[in-house]
Design an enzyme around this catalytic site. Structure first.
Site, mmCIF file in Angstrom:
data_model
loop_
_atom_site.group_PDB
_atom_site.id
_atom_site.type_symbol
_atom_site.label_atom_id
_atom_site.label_comp_id
_atom_site.label_asym_id
_atom_site.label_seq_id
_atom_site.Cartn_x
_atom_site.Cartn_y
_atom_site.Cartn_z
ATOM 1 N N SER A 1 0.849 -1.187 0.000
ATOM 2 C CA SER A 1 0.000 0.000 0.000
ATOM 3 C C SER A 1 0.883 1.234 0.000
ATOM 4 O O SER A 1 1.988 1.218 0.556
ATOM 5 C CB SER A 1 -0.900 0.022 1.237
ATOM 6 O OG SER A 1 -1.620 1.247 1.305
ATOM 7 N N TYR B 1 -1.706 -0.061 10.409
ATOM 8 C CA TYR B 1 -1.789 -0.557 9.033
ATOM 9 C C TYR B 1 -0.564 -0.129 8.236
ATOM 10 O O TYR B 1 0.009 -0.925 7.481
ATOM 11 C CB TYR B 1 -3.068 -0.032 8.388
ATOM 12 C CG TYR B 1 -3.222 -0.354 6.926
ATOM 13 C CD1 TYR B 1 -3.476 -1.656 6.497
ATOM 14 C CD2 TYR B 1 -3.136 0.645 5.955
ATOM 15 C CE1 TYR B 1 -3.633 -1.954 5.156
ATOM 16 C CE2 TYR B 1 -3.296 0.359 4.615
ATOM 17 C CZ TYR B 1 -3.539 -0.940 4.215
ATOM 18 O OH TYR B 1 -3.698 -1.229 2.883
#
Length: 258
Positions: A142, A153
């Site tokens: 990501s 995250y």
């Protein structure tokens, strides 16, 4: 755009294949001639695989555990006789909130969700790729290694980037390529199983709105990408067209490098 026969003769394991980017990747890989094992913990992964064009199979298992990852790889070998390509797509932020507002168990859940499936699946697939004499691993990371309201995250996806680079260096002598894409914000249909089954509070929805604004403004193109725009580079990196690319993390985020 479908490239007919691009994955002919290749056995592919694609995780997170029941929904979103993973489903698009798995369906297109099968349409392009791959023998594809759809892997997801959602039980409806079987119906998704059965509806796809081409030679497919499916297994539902929890890739946050090593046993789940081992079971997935063993299933691919049982169904198709070996593994050539692994695409690690499982992951995704469960909650959006300022780091100080995360509870310890929520932090651990984010790491389990977005780091451990890639770590376990890479470990579980390597013996099969070594037996095959080589292969390819594509990790879906990501660009949110830089972003607001998702520090756990971000940490998990930073770990995915590190796995990609270190594993590529270690296993290049064995003809194993390891690469990754780093998607930015992506428009997707509503999930049949949400990442946060408890639902979001009004405060969390407000924090999410701030994330959407930050992600959109950080891109040169000032928009979210489409699922198709994410699937295409993943499959390019998985294919023989990218045979001289390894150890790289390709940003697919409208110019935002994360």
């Amino acid at each position: 755009m479908i490239f007919s026969g691009r994955f002919a003769g290749k056995t592919m394991v694609i995780t997170g294949a029941a929904q979103g980017i993973g489903r698009a990747v798995a369906e297109r890989a099968a349409a392009e001639g791959g023998r594809v094992l759809f892997v997801d913990r959602a039980p409806f992964v079987t119906e998704v695989a059965e509806a796809a064009e081409g030679e497919t199979a499916a297994i539902a298992c929890d890739l946050e555990t090593y046993d789940g990852a081992h079971t997935a790889m063993a299933s691919a070998v049982e169904c198709f006789g070996g593994i050539d390509i692994l695409i690690n797509n499982v992951g995704g932020a469960i909650r959006m909130r300022p780091y100080a507002a995360f509870e310890p168990e929520q932090i651990e859940a984010e790491i389990r969700r977005s780091l451990m499936p890639t770590l376990w699946c890479c470990h579980a697939v390597l013996p099969h790729l070594l037996t095959r004499g080589g292969g390819t691993i594509v990790n879906v990371s990501s660009n949110a290694t830089r972003g607001i309201h998702r520090v756990p995250y971000s940490a998990a996806k930073g770990g995915v980037n590190a796995i990609t680079k270190s594993l590529a260096m270690e296993y290049a002598p064995y003809n194993i390529r390891v690469v990754a894409t780093a998607p930015g914000g992506t428009e997707a249909p509503p999930r049949r199983i949400p990442r946060n089954p408890q639902g979001d509070t009004a405060e969390e929805r407000a924090w999410m709105d701030q994330v959407v604004e930050q992600v959109t403004q950080s891109t040169f193109l000032k928009r979210y990408g489409t699922i198709e725009e994410q699937a295409a580079p993943i499959l390019f990196l998985a294919s023989d067209e990218a045979s001289y690319v390894t150890g790289e993390v390709l940003p697919v985020a409208g110019g935002d490098l994360g």
